[in-house]
Design a protein around this motif. Structure first.
Motif, short mmCIF file in Angstrom:
data_model
loop_
_atom_site.label_atom_id
_atom_site.label_comp_id
_atom_site.label_asym_id
_atom_site.label_seq_id
_atom_site.Cartn_x
_atom_site.Cartn_y
_atom_site.Cartn_z
N SER A 12 0.86 -1.19 0.00
CA SER A 12 0.00 0.00 0.00
C SER A 12 0.89 1.24 0.00
CB SER A 12 -0.90 0.02 1.24
OG SER A 12 -1.80 -1.06 1.22
N ILE A 13 0.56 2.19 -0.84
CA ILE A 13 1.33 3.43 -0.91
C ILE A 13 0.36 4.62 -0.78
CG2 ILE A 13 3.23 2.49 -2.25
CD1 ILE A 13 1.94 3.61 -4.74
N THR A 14 0.90 5.76 -0.36
CA THR A 14 0.08 6.94 -0.12
C THR A 14 0.64 8.14 -0.88
OG1 THR A 14 -0.42 6.14 2.10
CG2 THR A 14 -0.93 8.44 1.64
N ARG A 15 -0.22 8.85 -1.58
CA ARG A 15 0.15 10.12 -2.20
C ARG A 15 -0.50 11.23 -1.38
NH1 ARG A 15 -1.99 11.31 -8.16
NH2 ARG A 15 -3.92 11.58 -6.98
N MET A 16 0.30 12.19 -0.99
CA MET A 16 -0.18 13.26 -0.11
C MET A 16 -0.86 14.37 -0.91
SD MET A 16 0.62 11.89 2.66
CE MET A 16 0.18 13.18 3.80
N ALA A 17 -1.72 13.99 -1.82
CA ALA A 17 -2.46 14.95 -2.65
C ALA A 17 -3.61 14.21 -3.31
CB ALA A 17 -1.55 15.57 -3.70
N VAL A 18 -4.58 14.96 -3.78
CA VAL A 18 -5.70 14.39 -4.52
C VAL A 18 -5.78 15.06 -5.87
CG1 VAL A 18 -7.03 13.74 -2.49
CG2 VAL A 18 -7.29 16.04 -3.45
#
Length: 328
Positions: free
Chosen positions: A182-188
Motif C-alpha cells: 500500500s502506498i500513499t500520495r499526499m495529494a488528490v
C-alpha cells in the motif's frame, strides 16, 4: 556485411524490489507461471527495451544521416501510427498507392460489405512489385523491422517480414514471491476528492514488487532470414550492446534495480548450425550456491557450462563447430 553463422544466445538478468513485467489483466501484478510459481517476462517486453535503447543511442545519428540514409529508425515506437509509417515507404519510392483517405474508405466499404454478407474488395493493397519494394524500404530504414520482423499490411500494404532475431519469454530460475504494498500520495486529483476527505487530501494506491529474482531468456539469430531483411554484422553488434545495457536506461519507480547479469552467445561454424539449440541451452546452468537459501543478490547464484565457471571474455568450445562466448 551479411551474417555467415547461426547464433543462439542466453540472456540472464535480475530484479530487486521491482516489477519486471506487470500483467495489466491481473492488476499489474508481476507475471507468474500459475503452476510452478516461476516469474515470467514476455518477449514483447524485452524487445521494447531493445527498441528504446537503439532509439536512444541512434537518435542523434538519425537526425543527421550520412548521405540522407536512415537505418536505425524504430517502427513500433511510443504513440506511433503504423499506417503512417507504411505510407512513408510509398512516398519515398514514388509508388502509386491509395492514400490514407482511400484506405479509410476501403475500411468503411468493407464494413458495409460485411453487413451485406458480401466479400469486401481490398483497395489498400498495392501490386506485388510495389509491396516488395515497400517491404525492402522498411527493412532498410527501420532497425526493429529487419531485426524482429513486422506485420505491415494493416493499411497501406508493405507486406510482412519474418525477423531473423527471436526471443522467448524469460523465466525465473526459482519461484518468486509477488508482494503487494500500500502506498500513499499526499495529494488528490480533484476538489471533489478534497471536500470528501475534509482536507486530509490523501490518495491510496497499490504497488507490486518481486523481492529478488533471476530471469533467463533464450534467443536465436538466423543468417538466412537476416539475408532476407538486410540484418548485418553491425546490427548484430548493436543488438548485443542493447541486450547488455538496455536496463541501464530503463529505470523507473517499478524497475529501479534491474540489470543484465550475463549474455552468453553460441556461435555456430555453419549457417544451418552444428548443434541443437536446446542441447546447448541445457548445458549452461544457473544454479543457487546454497540449496534452500533465500536469495537476495546475484552472488547467491553461479553460472557454469558443463560444471565450469565462465569468466568475462572467456570463450569455450561448447560443441563440435560451436563456440560459446560471454558478450556481457
Amino acid at each position: 556485411m551479411s551474417l555467415a553463422h547461426r547464433y543462439d544466445f542466453v540472456l540472464i538478468f535480475d530484479v530487486k524490489d521491482g516489477n519486471p513485467n506487470g500483467d495489466p489483466d491481473a492488476g499489474n501484478m508481476p507475471r507468474l507461471d500459475a503452476e510452478s510459481g516461476h516469474g515470467l517476462v514476455t518477449d514483447v517486453s524485452l524487445k521494447r527495451k531493445v527498441r528504446n535503447f537503439v532509439g536512444l543511442v541512434k537518435e542523434q545519428e538519425e537526425r543527421a544521416p550520412v548521405d540522407g540514409e536512415k537505418r536505425f529508425e524504430i517502427y513500433v515506437r511510443e504513440k506511433a501510427i503504423l499506417n503512417h509509417q507504411n505510407q512513408r515507404a510509398y512516398s519515398a519510392l514514388n509508388l502509386a498507392v491509395a492514400p490514407e483517405e482511400q484506405a479509410q474508405a476501403a475500411t468503411e466499404n468493407e464494413a458495409t460489405d460485411a453487413k451485406k454478407k458480401k466479400p469486401a474488395k481490398d483497395k489498400r493493397k498495392g501490386s506485388a512489385d510495389e509491396v516488395a519494394l515497400a517491404r525492402q524500404w522498411m527493412c532498410q530504414n527501420f532497425f526493429d523491422v529487419r531485426t524482429f520482423g513486422a506485420v505491415m499490411s494493416t493499411g497501406v500494404n508493405c507486406g510482412q517480414v519474418r525477423g531473423p532475431v527471436q526471443l522467448t519469454f524469460a523465466r525465473s530460475v526459482e519461484p518468486i514471491v509477488a508482494l503487494e504494498h500500500s502506498i500513499t500520495r499526499m495529494a488528490v486529483a480533484t476538489e471533489a476528492e478534497a471536500e470528501k476527505q475534509q482536507g486530509d487530501n490523501r490518495t491510496m494506491g497499490r504497488k507490486h514488487t518481486v523481492p529478488y529474482g533471476v530471469y533467463v531468456a533464450h534467443g536465436f539469430v538466423s543468417s538466412f532470414l537476416a539475408r532476407q531483411t538486410g540484418f548485418g554484422a553491425d546490427d548484430l553488434e548493436l543488438l548485443w550492446q542493447a541486450l547488455g545495457q538496455m536496463f541501464e536506461h530503463d529505470r523507473s519507480a517499478a524497475r529501479g534495480e534491474m540489470a543484465t547479469r550475463g549474455l552468453y552467445v553460441f556461435q555456430h561454424d555453419s549457417e544451418l548450425g552444428n548443434a541443437p539449440a536446446h542441447a546447448l541451452f541445457e548445458r549452461l546452468a544457473i544454479t543457487p550456491k546454497e540449496a534452500g537459501a533465500v536469495a537476495r543478490s546475484f552472488d547467491a547464484y553461479s553460472v557454469g557450462f558443463d560444471s565450469r565457471g565462465l569468466d568475462i571474455g572467456e570463450t569455450v568450445q561448447a560443441a563440435p563447430g560451436v563456440k560459446l562466448t560471454r558478450k556481457f
